[in-house]
Design an enzyme around this catalytic site. Structure first.
Site, PDB file in Angstrom:
ATOM      1  N   ASP A  81       0.849  -1.173   0.000  1.00 33.29           N
ATOM      2  CA  ASP A  81       0.000   0.000   0.000  1.00 33.29           C
ATOM      3  C   ASP A  81       0.897   1.239   0.000  1.00 33.29           C
ATOM      4  OD1 ASP A  81      -2.402   1.596   0.418  1.00 33.29           O
ATOM      5  OD2 ASP A  81      -1.764   1.780   2.501  1.00 33.29           O
ATOM      6  N   ASP A 132      -0.364   5.209   0.890  1.00 28.69           N
ATOM      7  CA  ASP A 132      -0.670   6.186   1.943  1.00 28.69           C
ATOM      8  C   ASP A 132      -0.744   5.519   3.309  1.00 28.69           C
ATOM      9  OD1 ASP A 132      -0.862   7.826  -0.204  1.00 28.69           O
ATOM     10  OD2 ASP A 132      -2.961   8.389   0.072  1.00 28.69           O
ATOM     11  N   ASP A 153      -1.963  -0.649   5.855  1.00 24.91           N
ATOM     12  CA  ASP A 153      -2.384  -0.097   7.146  1.00 24.91           C
ATOM     13  C   ASP A 153      -3.889   0.083   7.302  1.00 24.91           C
ATOM     14  OD1 ASP A 153      -2.491   2.148   5.274  1.00 24.91           O
ATOM     15  OD2 ASP A 153      -2.724   3.401   7.050  1.00 24.91           O
TER      16      ASP A 153
END
Length: 272
Positions: free
Chosen positions: A14, A16, A219
Site C-alpha cells: 500500500d 498512503d 495499514d
C-alpha cells in the site's frame, strides 16, 4: 536477504500510511529497504487506492519496473515484460480494468443519492481545490488524483444505518464499498486489492514457471484482502481508529511504528 533459486519473492505494498507518510507523503525512512529490494531484483508491486496517473510519477521517481495496482484493485498496469496476450501502448504499458467503469459508478451513485437522499460527496462532486483540501495534496497532484478510471472515493456524511443500506444498494448494482485511511471507496464487486494481487501472482507463475513467496504491507481496512492473501503480512500501525480484523491463520506481523518507518520495520521482521 530475499529469495532463493527455488522460490522467488514478490513484495506488494500500500502507499498512503504505509510506504508513504500519511500526512507528508514522504518515503525517506524506507529508502534503505527500497535499495535492498532493488539490489536483490525483487519486484516491488504498488497496490493502492491512488490513480494510475499518481502512481506513475512515484513509480518513475523510485525507479521501479514492476507492475502496479491502482484504485483499490480496480485496475492493473503491466510493463511489457509482464505481458502475454496484451499489447503495450506507446509508453510500454498495458492497462487492465478489472472492475466497472468510472462513468457507470458515478451514474449508480447519482441515482442512489437522488432516490434515497443519502448525504455523501465523492471526487466527482469535488473541484480540484477540494480534492487538494481533503487529501493534503498540492494542486498538481490533486489533478492526478482526479483522473479516475474505475473507482470513486467518497466522504460519508450520513448515519451508520444509512451507510449499511447504501452498502446493500451498491451490492445490488454490482458494486462494493471498502474503507481506506481517508475515504470510503466504491468499485466493481469483481475487483479489489486481493483479487488484483492474485491475478498478478498467477501471471508471474505463468511467466516464470514458479509460484513466488509473497509479502504484503498495508495499514487500512481496504488492505485486508491483500494481507489475507499473501504468505507473510505486515499490518502497519495506522493513523485511523478503525479496527482492523485479520484472520488468525495467516502469518502476520503488526508494527509499532507508523508509515514508512513501520514499513521498514515489517520488512526487517520478515526479510531482515
Amino acid at each position: 536477504m530475499t529469495s532463493t533459486p527455488q522460490q522467488p519473492l514478490l513484495v506488494f505494498t500500500d502507499l498512503d500510511g504505509s510506504l508513504l507518510d500519511h500526512a507528508t507523503y514522504d518515503y525517506t525512512p524506507a529508502m534503505t529497504w527500497l535499495e535492498r529490494l532493488r539490489e536483490g531484483a525483487v519486484p516491488l508491486i504498488i497496490n493502492t487506492s491512488k490513480t494510475a496517473a499518481e502512481v506513475m510519477v512515484l513509480h518513475q521517481a523510485l525507479g521501479l519496473d514492476a507492475p502496479f495496482i491502482t484504485e483499490n484493485g480496480a485496475s492493473i498496469h503491466l510493463p511489457a515484460s509482464w505481458c502475454l496476450d496484451e499489447t503495450p501502448d506507446e509508453r510500454g504499458w498495458a492497462d487492465i480494468v478489472l472492475g466497472e467503469s468510472y462513468r457507470r459508478i458515478r451514474d449508480v451513485l447519482e441515482a442512489i443519492r437522488a432516490t434515497e437522499g443519502f448525504q455523501f460527496r465523492g471526487f466527482g462532486d469535488f473541484g480540484i481545490e477540494e480534492v487538494a483540501e481533503h487529501t493534503g495534496l498540492d494542486i498538481h497532484d490533486a489533478e492526478l488524483a482526479h483522473l479516475r478510471e474505475a473507482s470513486e472515493p467518497l466522504i460519508w456524511e450520513d448515519t451508520e444505518e444509512a451507510l449499511e443500506r447504501f452498502r446493500l444498494l451498491l451490492i445490488g448494482a454490482g458494486l462494493s464499498l471498502t474503507q481506506g485511511g481517508r475515504f470510503y471507496h466504491v468499485l466493481g464487486d469483481n475487483s479489489g486489492k486481493g483479487r488484483a494481487m492474485a491475478w498478478l501472482v498467477d501471471r508471474y507463475h505463468l511467466l516464470k514457471g514458479q509460484r513466488p513467496l509473497t509479502v504484503g504491507l498495508g495499514d487500512g481496512p481496504n488492505d485486508i484482502p491483500m494481507l489475507e492473501s499473501v504468505d507473510r503480512a505486515v499490518l502497519i500501525r495506522g493513523e485511523h481508529d478503525t479496527p482492523i480484523r485479520i484472520v488468525e491463520t495467516i502469518q502476520l506481523y503488526t508494527t509499532t511504528q507508523k508509515g514508512p518507518a513501520g514499513w521498514s520495520e515489517g520488512l526487517d521482521h520478515w526479510l531482515g
